[in-house]
Design a protein around this motif. Structure first.
Motif, mmCIF file in Angstrom:
data_model
loop_
_atom_site.group_PDB
_atom_site.id
_atom_site.type_symbol
_atom_site.label_atom_id
_atom_site.label_comp_id
_atom_site.label_asym_id
_atom_site.label_seq_id
_atom_site.Cartn_x
_atom_site.Cartn_y
_atom_site.Cartn_z
ATOM 1 N N ARG A 97 0.854 -1.163 -0.008
ATOM 2 C CA ARG A 97 -0.024 0.038 0.120
ATOM 3 C C ARG A 97 0.985 1.384 -0.053
ATOM 4 N NH1 ARG A 97 -1.290 3.063 4.071
ATOM 5 N NH2 ARG A 97 -0.953 1.713 5.548
ATOM 6 N N LYS A 98 1.873 1.219 0.749
ATOM 7 C CA LYS A 98 2.934 2.532 0.885
ATOM 8 C C LYS A 98 3.862 2.538 -0.343
ATOM 9 C CE LYS A 98 2.829 2.251 5.986
ATOM 10 N NZ LYS A 98 3.750 1.872 6.927
ATOM 11 N N THR A 99 3.941 1.507 -1.271
ATOM 12 C CA THR A 99 4.883 1.723 -2.249
ATOM 13 C C THR A 99 4.400 1.528 -3.437
ATOM 14 O OG1 THR A 99 6.333 0.235 -1.074
ATOM 15 C CG2 THR A 99 6.693 0.221 -3.449
ATOM 16 N N LEU A 100 2.984 0.983 -3.707
ATOM 17 C CA LEU A 100 2.474 1.070 -5.079
ATOM 18 C C LEU A 100 1.096 1.892 -5.139
ATOM 19 C CD1 LEU A 100 2.854 -2.470 -6.301
ATOM 20 C CD2 LEU A 100 4.494 -0.569 -6.609
ATOM 21 N N THR A 101 0.664 2.291 -6.293
ATOM 22 C CA THR A 101 -0.360 3.124 -6.513
ATOM 23 C C THR A 101 -1.186 2.281 -7.847
ATOM 24 O OG1 THR A 101 0.459 4.709 -7.983
ATOM 25 C CG2 THR A 101 0.167 5.110 -5.803
ATOM 26 N N GLY A 102 -2.242 2.232 -7.740
ATOM 27 C CA GLY A 102 -3.180 1.603 -8.953
ATOM 28 C C GLY A 102 -3.248 0.170 -8.985
ATOM 29 N N VAL A 103 -3.123 -0.502 -7.824
ATOM 30 C CA VAL A 103 -3.063 -1.860 -7.511
ATOM 31 C C VAL A 103 -4.099 -2.223 -6.354
ATOM 32 C CG1 VAL A 103 -0.655 -2.225 -8.277
ATOM 33 C CG2 VAL A 103 -1.055 -2.292 -5.950
ATOM 34 N N SER A 104 -4.681 -3.394 -6.194
ATOM 35 C CA SER A 104 -5.362 -3.880 -5.051
ATOM 36 C C SER A 104 -4.585 -5.083 -4.393
ATOM 37 C CB SER A 104 -6.448 -4.595 -5.654
ATOM 38 O OG SER A 104 -6.380 -5.806 -6.438
ATOM 39 N N TYR A 105 -4.860 -4.847 -2.980
ATOM 40 C CA TYR A 105 -4.066 -5.638 -2.087
ATOM 41 C C TYR A 105 -4.881 -6.368 -1.026
ATOM 42 C CZ TYR A 105 -4.062 -0.783 -0.724
ATOM 43 O OH TYR A 105 -4.134 0.408 -0.433
ATOM 44 N N ALA A 106 -4.483 -7.347 -0.490
ATOM 45 C CA ALA A 106 -5.527 -8.036 0.427
ATOM 46 C C ALA A 106 -4.540 -9.028 1.371
ATOM 47 C CB ALA A 106 -6.598 -8.718 -0.192
ATOM 48 N N ASN A 107 -5.002 -9.353 2.460
ATOM 49 C CA ASN A 107 -4.218 -10.411 3.108
ATOM 50 C C ASN A 107 -5.296 -11.533 3.550
ATOM 51 O OD1 ASN A 107 -4.176 -11.006 6.584
ATOM 52 N ND2 ASN A 107 -2.305 -11.096 5.582
ATOM 53 N N VAL A 108 -4.595 -12.705 3.385
ATOM 54 C CA VAL A 108 -5.291 -13.989 3.588
ATOM 55 C C VAL A 108 -4.731 -14.759 4.925
ATOM 56 C CG1 VAL A 108 -6.272 -16.156 2.748
ATOM 57 C CG2 VAL A 108 -6.228 -13.732 1.447
ATOM 58 N N GLU A 109 -5.089 -14.740 5.838
ATOM 59 C CA GLU A 109 -4.358 -15.490 7.232
ATOM 60 C C GLU A 109 -5.260 -16.622 7.712
ATOM 61 O OE1 GLU A 109 -3.742 -12.982 10.812
ATOM 62 O OE2 GLU A 109 -5.378 -11.614 9.783
ATOM 63 N N ASN A 110 -6.551 -16.772 7.155
ATOM 64 C CA ASN A 110 -7.330 -17.762 7.801
ATOM 65 C C ASN A 110 -8.572 -17.888 6.756
ATOM 66 O OD1 ASN A 110 -9.157 -15.784 8.563
ATOM 67 N ND2 ASN A 110 -8.262 -15.606 10.574
ATOM 68 N N LEU A 111 -9.476 -18.793 7.179
ATOM 69 C CA LEU A 111 -10.476 -18.969 6.357
ATOM 70 C C LEU A 111 -11.421 -17.779 6.310
ATOM 71 C CD1 LEU A 111 -12.183 -21.061 4.662
ATOM 72 C CD2 LEU A 111 -13.351 -21.835 6.671
ATOM 73 N N LYS A 112 -11.755 -17.340 7.209
ATOM 74 C CA LYS A 112 -12.622 -15.826 7.301
ATOM 75 C C LYS A 112 -12.126 -14.874 6.415
ATOM 76 C CE LYS A 112 -14.342 -12.219 10.260
ATOM 77 N NZ LYS A 112 -14.281 -11.828 11.731
ATOM 78 N N THR A 113 -10.599 -14.492 6.271
ATOM 79 C CA THR A 113 -10.131 -13.588 5.392
ATOM 80 C C THR A 113 -10.504 -14.098 4.211
ATOM 81 O OG1 THR A 113 -8.058 -14.171 5.933
ATOM 82 C CG2 THR A 113 -8.896 -12.421 7.082
ATOM 83 N N LEU A 114 -10.038 -15.514 3.858
ATOM 84 C CA LEU A 114 -10.072 -15.880 2.575
ATOM 85 C C LEU A 114 -11.522 -15.726 1.944
ATOM 86 C CD1 LEU A 114 -8.925 -17.637 0.111
ATOM 87 C CD2 LEU A 114 -9.537 -19.640 1.421
ATOM 88 N N GLU A 115 -12.556 -16.188 2.671
ATOM 89 C CA GLU A 115 -14.072 -15.871 2.388
ATOM 90 C C GLU A 115 -14.208 -14.415 2.062
ATOM 91 O OE1 GLU A 115 -15.962 -18.483 1.409
ATOM 92 O OE2 GLU A 115 -14.703 -20.086 2.247
ATOM 93 N N LYS A 116 -13.702 -13.596 2.761
ATOM 94 C CA LYS A 116 -13.917 -12.198 2.387
ATOM 95 C C LYS A 116 -13.212 -11.735 1.253
ATOM 96 C CE LYS A 116 -12.831 -7.728 4.482
ATOM 97 N NZ LYS A 116 -12.310 -6.803 5.590
ATOM 98 N N LEU A 117 -12.090 -12.302 0.754
ATOM 99 C CA LEU A 117 -11.653 -11.869 -0.463
ATOM 100 C C LEU A 117 -12.192 -12.545 -1.540
ATOM 101 C CD1 LEU A 117 -9.334 -10.756 -2.106
ATOM 102 C CD2 LEU A 117 -7.937 -13.022 -1.775
#
Length: 182
Positions: free
Chosen positions: A157-177
């Protein structure tokens, strides 16, 4: 073993940080180029402390890392040698997708000696900013960090512009993504 330490420096360019390290008595170098505004230094604990004092005197924020060694520096050579020997007989396959190296910041094309490459990683600076820029220039526009916390996601987020980013650390965050991509 060496009495090594690491410290994050915020708010200065990597070149400015390198210049202070060069003028600091003892061994201290930039080792993690995390974002345009965050570089981690490593080296002898006293030298890291002296450099951090210089940065603090410049009004810059520093954060000593809770680590036991000066990772990504020459002080890791014994561990690199041990790692290389320990994995020497493991077969490595060439990846089916592009693989970017934070040792060089470029796309890795030579997979002929992975034990040496991985050992080199332990003693080499992490070129994360260059790696991200190279990946974006090659067409990458979505960055997904797999693992606990969101440290790398924040650096993207601090380095690139015009991209999407997400974190997946468990089933809940995977489902959200997955739901956000539907």
């Amino acid at each position: 073993t060496h009495n090594g330490a690491m410290c994050a420096i915020l708010g200065l360019s990597a070149d400015e940080i390198a210049a202070v390290c060069e003028k600091t008595k003892g061994f201290v170098i930039p080792v993690n180029f995390n974002s345009p505004a965050q570089t981690v230094i490593a080296g002898e604990a006293d030298a890291v402390d002296r450099a951090a004092q210089t940065f603090a005197g410049m009004g810059k924020r520093t954060a000593r890392l809770a680590v036991s060694a000066a990772f990504h520096s020459k002080f890791m050579q014994p561990a690199a040698d041990d790692l290389k020997a320990a994995i020497a007989d493991i077969p490595f396959a060439v990846p089916k997708i592009d693989f970017y190296s934070n040792v060089t910041g470029e796309k890795l094309s030579d997979f002929s000696d992975m034990p040496s490459y991985l050992a080199k990683h332990l003693v080499s600076p992490v070129q994360f900013v260059k790696e991200l820029n190279t990946m974006q220039a090659a067409g990458a526009s979505r960055f997904i960090e797999c693992g606990p916390n969101k440290v790398l996601t924040g650096l993207v987020r601090k380095t690139l512009t015009g991209v999407s980013y997400a974190n997946v650390e468990n089933l809940k965050t995977l489902e959200k993504l997955k739901a956000s991509l539907a």
